[in-house]
Design a protein around this motif. Structure first.
Motif, PDB file in Angstrom:
ATOM      1  N   GLU A  52      10.071 -11.646   0.022  1.00  0.00           N
ATOM      2  CA  GLU A  52       8.780 -10.954   0.020  1.00  0.00           C
ATOM      3  C   GLU A  52       8.965  -9.500   0.431  1.00  0.00           C
ATOM      4  O   GLU A  52       9.334  -9.197   1.561  1.00  0.00           O
ATOM      5  N   GLU A  63       6.269 -10.429  -4.413  1.00  0.00           N
ATOM      6  CA  GLU A  63       7.171 -11.578  -4.307  1.00  0.00           C
ATOM      7  C   GLU A  63       8.280 -11.407  -5.343  1.00  0.00           C
ATOM      8  O   GLU A  63       8.033 -11.501  -6.552  1.00  0.00           O
ATOM      9  N   ASN A  70       8.748  -8.378   6.134  1.00  0.00           N
ATOM     10  CA  ASN A  70       8.118  -7.694   7.267  1.00  0.00           C
ATOM     11  C   ASN A  70       9.089  -6.828   8.076  1.00  0.00           C
ATOM     12  O   ASN A  70       8.732  -6.361   9.167  1.00  0.00           O
ATOM     13  N   LYS A 128       1.806  -6.762  -1.172  1.00  0.00           N
ATOM     14  CA  LYS A 128       2.987  -7.621  -1.201  1.00  0.00           C
ATOM     15  C   LYS A 128       3.535  -7.748  -2.620  1.00  0.00           C
ATOM     16  O   LYS A 128       2.782  -7.737  -3.592  1.00  0.00           O
ATOM     17  N   SER A 170       7.170  -5.500   0.451  1.00  0.00           N
ATOM     18  CA  SER A 170       5.826  -4.899   0.557  1.00  0.00           C
ATOM     19  C   SER A 170       5.949  -3.390   0.606  1.00  0.00           C
ATOM     20  O   SER A 170       6.966  -2.838   1.039  1.00  0.00           O
TER      21      SER A 170
END
Length: 264
Positions: A102, A115, A68, A113, A104
């Motif tokens: 993670e 992983e 994020n 997203k 994105s």
């Protein structure tokens, strides 16, 4: 018959809906496993993430994030990655252990997203020497995302099922340390550490496992005694030689004194 036909129809319908839904997606990342949205990489090798933009609005910008946070603001990534806007790619030429997590891609409010999983690498000492009756302890050093380790001796998987064998964690990794109490000569041989993670569970090459082995060499408890006895024997022989030499020299000197002319 009807139940079988209905099950087939439902399966076909679910596949059709999945394909249809994917066709509507404006963002399509290059997953290695699309079902679990995963991408795998080998540590020290390149990591290439791409996110295909369908029917993109002119002038739109594809934004890449890790956990994020924009990749341009992640301290561990600074100076180590490049963005190819024309190909919608994010690239790390030489990856590190900390590059998993993670990620994105975002475009005009839509987000997908990815992983990112680092494949497991394990290392153990090539040889381990232990004196008979003492304890063996070997640590399996491992890097990779959430590794799971197992120890084997021949075809036997080693667990805490016996009093002599103990496997315990190290730095939060389960089963990283193998301990064998009261080692005997029969314990000699190869002990292998094998590591797996999600890359093995969901990747294509699920049979390729990271492993390394150490060869246990057991020394007899009397091994240190033989050199000591050898040294003692050498000293004893040397003393005997010196004693014989001294006796012969004293005898020779005595004989020479007997043959000297007597003073008148």
């Amino acid at each position: 018959m009807e139940a079988k036909f209905l099950a087939s129809a439902l399966s076909f319908l679910s596949i059709f809906l999945a394909i249809y839904a994917q066709s509507l997606d404006k963002l399509v990342p290059n997953y290695d496993n699309a079902e679990h949205q995963m991408k795998f990489y080998d540590i020290r090798s390149p990591l290439v993430l791409s996110c295909n933009v369908k029917d993109g609005t002119p002038g739109g910008v594809l934004i890449w994030r890790k956990n994020n946070t924009a990749v341009t603001e992640v301290a561990s990534l600074k100076g180590r990655f490049k963005l190819i806007a024309d190909e919608n790619k994010f690239i790390i030429d030489k990856t590190d252990t900390t590059d998993d997590g993670e990620y994105s891609c975002e475009y005009n409010g839509e987000k997908r997203k990815i992983e990112v999983i680092a494949r497991v690498v394990v290392r153990v000492p090539s040889n381990t020497a232990v004196v008979e009756g003492e304890k063996m302890s070997v640590t399996c050093s491992v890097v990779g995302t959430k590794p799971r380790l197992t120890w084997t001796y021949g075809n036997v998987t080693l667990t805490n099922a016996t009093d002599r064998v103990i496997v315990k964690p190290d730095n939060g990794v389960p089963n990283a340390i193998l301990t064998l109490d009261n080692v005997t000569l029969d314990d000699r041989g190869e002990y292998k550490c094998t590591g797996v993670n999600a890359a093995n569970d969901y990747g294509q090459n699920t049979t390729t496992l990271a492993s390394d082995a150490t060869t246990l060499r057991v020394k007899s408890k009397f091994a240190a005694l033989w050199p000591f006895l050898g040294i003692c024997a050498e000293v004893l022989i040397l003393c005997i030689i010196i004693l014989i030499y001294e006796k012969r020299r004293n005898k020779s000197e005595l004989e020479e004194s007997d043959t000297d002319p007597q003073e008148q």
